[in-house]
Scaffold this active site. Structure first.
Site, PDB file in Angstrom:
ATOM      1  N   CYS A 131       0.841  -1.196   0.000  1.00  0.00           N
ATOM      2  CA  CYS A 131       0.000   0.000   0.000  1.00  0.00           C
ATOM      3  C   CYS A 131       0.880   1.252   0.000  1.00  0.00           C
ATOM      4  CB  CYS A 131      -0.958  -0.048   1.190  1.00  0.00           C
ATOM      5  SG  CYS A 131      -2.162   1.295   1.245  1.00  0.00           S
ATOM      6  N   HIS A 181      -7.953  -3.744  -3.206  1.00  0.00           N
ATOM      7  CA  HIS A 181      -6.757  -3.227  -2.551  1.00  0.00           C
ATOM      8  C   HIS A 181      -6.462  -4.083  -1.318  1.00  0.00           C
ATOM      9  CE1 HIS A 181      -3.782  -0.099  -1.885  1.00  0.00           C
ATOM     10  NE2 HIS A 181      -4.105  -0.091  -0.601  1.00  0.00           N
ATOM     11  N   ASP A 237      -9.251  -2.712  -7.322  1.00  0.00           N
ATOM     12  CA  ASP A 237      -8.752  -1.737  -6.355  1.00  0.00           C
ATOM     13  C   ASP A 237      -9.444  -0.399  -6.591  1.00  0.00           C
ATOM     14  OD1 ASP A 237      -7.217   0.131  -4.862  1.00  0.00           O
ATOM     15  OD2 ASP A 237      -5.445  -1.149  -5.026  1.00  0.00           O
TER      16      ASP A 237
END
Length: 287
Positions: free
Chosen positions: A167, A256, A224
């Site tokens: 991330c 995600h 995502d």
């Protein structure tokens, strides 16, 4: 983890109150913003490993980190593990142990320590506004360089240096691959590729795509909601102007954070496939 194991990893500590407070960032559990963790979150033991909290000199400061490595003399290939926005909580520590089981010295520095402790904040917007937006890329690059230096002095092989991140940390992987010419390889998990240029974040992966100094594997989710698929496609094209091998894999239905096994976003298939690709990528690039 025995005290002797932790001490064997630990250089001279910052013995000020700040040093003790900083070390406490790595103390226990998962970040409050993502608690409780899933009951079936992966837990990797420390059998055959040395693992624990360390303090790493970086400029005028000492920053806390979590390190894990196999027992033995080394030197071991080193992997810098870059946190999500939640800091070096239990998931990131477990990733370090997983890598150590594969023969690496894996070390995750707490890159927000000067700005605050995200593990104690209960909501993501506050983490972003109060901490993440105040962290400069320049500071992060310097701290990662310092972590690599620390690793080389603590059984890490300076000629075999890699990086992986998730991330927020996925974006940092791309930046570090454009920053450090000594890096052998990087693996970026769903890191943001584009954004506004600011004082804190002057460049983004797309603008640095042709300047990579190490091969990078990018792992992304087609579902995502935070990373537009068009930016992934733009990155595929942009890296062609550079000299380094780059592979970008997209899992069509994955959201995600599909590797985050402690969260509802976890997808076992893409997570396991991505990890297998990580291992192959590192080995294929002399790590």
């Amino acid at each position: 983890m025995h005290d002797d194991d932790i001490k064997s990893l630990m250089p001279k500590l910052d013995m000020t109150r700040r040093g003790f407070v900083s070390a406490a960032v790595l103390a226990t559990g998962y970040a409050m913003a993502v608690s409780p963790a899933a009951a079936d979150a992966i837990v990797t033991d420390t059998k055959g490993l040395k693992a624990g909290a360390v303090m790493i000199p970086s400029g005028a400061d000492s920053i806390p980190a979590y390190a894990a490595m196999p027992e033995g003399k080394g030197p071991f290939p080193t992997i810098l593990v870059v946190q999500e926005i939640f800091g070096v909580h239990e998931y990131i520590r477990d990733v370090c142990r997983r890598l150590a089981k594969l023969g690496y010295l894996a070390v995750a520095p707490e890159l927000y320590v000067r700005q605050g402790d995200p593990s104690k904040i209960t909501d993501i917007p506050t983490i972003l506004s109060n901490i993440v937006t105040k962290v400069a890329d320049e500071q992060v690059m310097a701290d990662l360089d310092a972590t690599a230096v620390w690793a080389a002095k603590n059984k890490g092989d300076p000629k075999r240096l890699g990086i992986t991140g998730f991330c927020w940390g996925g974006r940092i992987v791309w930046l570090y691959a454009a920053h450090n010419p000594k890096l052998k390889a990087g693996v970026a998990w769903y890191g943001r590729l584009a954004g506004d240029s600011t004082v804190m974040t002057p460049d983004h992966p797309l603008s640095l795509a042709a300047k990579l100094k190490a091969p990078v594997l990018g792992l992304y989710g087609g579902a995502d909601q935070g990373i537009p698929f068009e930016t992934v496609e733009k990155m595929r094209e942009a890296v062609k102007a550079g000299k380094m091998p780059v592979e970008i894999v997209v899992y069509p239905d994955a959201p995600h954070a599909f590797h985050a096994d402690y969260r509802p976003s976890y997808r076992e298939g893409p997570a396991k496939d991505g990890w297998a690709r990580l291992v192959k990528w590192l080995k294929g690039n002399s790590l």
